[in-house]
Motif scaffolding. Structure first.
Motif, mmCIF file in Angstrom:
data_model
loop_
_atom_site.group_PDB
_atom_site.id
_atom_site.type_symbol
_atom_site.label_atom_id
_atom_site.label_comp_id
_atom_site.label_asym_id
_atom_site.label_seq_id
_atom_site.Cartn_x
_atom_site.Cartn_y
_atom_site.Cartn_z
ATOM 1 N N GLU A 77 6.437 6.999 9.823
ATOM 2 C CA GLU A 77 6.423 8.454 9.635
ATOM 3 C C GLU A 77 7.812 9.050 9.887
ATOM 4 O OE1 GLU A 77 4.083 12.265 9.568
ATOM 5 O OE2 GLU A 77 3.448 10.250 9.071
ATOM 6 N N SER A 105 -2.302 11.210 11.381
ATOM 7 C CA SER A 105 -3.298 11.849 10.517
ATOM 8 C C SER A 105 -4.179 12.869 11.252
ATOM 9 C CB SER A 105 -4.175 10.781 9.860
ATOM 10 O OG SER A 105 -4.820 10.024 10.871
ATOM 11 N N ASP A 106 -4.048 12.943 12.584
ATOM 12 C CA ASP A 106 -4.837 13.928 13.345
ATOM 13 C C ASP A 106 -4.433 15.346 12.964
ATOM 14 O OD1 ASP A 106 -6.221 12.028 14.782
ATOM 15 O OD2 ASP A 106 -5.061 12.275 16.632
#
Length: 163
Positions: free
Chosen positions: A24, A147-148
């Motif tokens: 990321e 992804s939270d």
């Protein structure tokens, strides 16, 4: 230096950081900023060994992290900062490192801490550091995994202080 990501995760480099957060961030270097880890040769070695392939890792204290950030020699580097606590994040910001967001991932429960989420437990010192970071316009981005959805970390801190 170009800061791609700054994260508090007291486990430092582990599966989630190696496989998801490092990707990321897209940084060429992970800088672990921790006085405690910096002084522990075994932990320092383990952190470096856990790094994803092709990513350099340095373990430094706050003072050295500030010096390196301000050194023109490293101007083109892209970095992913990893911390174990918010106090060292605050010291870095006060030292002139322009963090605009700190991702809060994991801070394990210990005696004297209040659990505020499944993954984060804080002491009164931590709460004070988070509040000061917020006052310095640093966004507090609580997400355990990339992804939270973002959570209102301020509300979680308020809950912790009222309990």
């Amino acid at each position: 230096m170009k800061i791609k990501l700054a994260r508090i995760d007291d486990r430092l480099i582990h599966g989630q950081v190696s496989t998801v957060w490092a990707k990321e961030a897209g940084a060429e270097r992970i800088i672990v900023v921790s006085e405690e880890v910096c002084q522990d040769d075994i932990r320092k070695t383990l952190v470096k060994q856990a790094a994803p392939p092709g990513i350099k890792v340095n373990v430094v204290n706050v003072e050295k992290a500030i010096k390196v950030f301000h050194n023109p020699k490293y101007q083109a580097e892209t970095v992913f900062y990893l911390f174990t606590n918010p106090s060292e994040v605050l010291a870095l910001v006060k030292g002139g490192v322009p963090l605009t967001t700190i991702n809060i991932g994991g801070m394990q429960f210990k005696t004297g801490r209040t659990q505020i989420t499944k993954a984060v437990s804080v002491s009164q010192v931590d709460i004070a550091a988070f509040r000061e970071l917020k006052a310095l316009k640093v966004e507090l981005d609580y997400r355990v995994v990339a992804s939270d959805p973002k959570v209102d970390f301020e509300a979680k801190l308020k809950e912790a202080q009222s309990s």
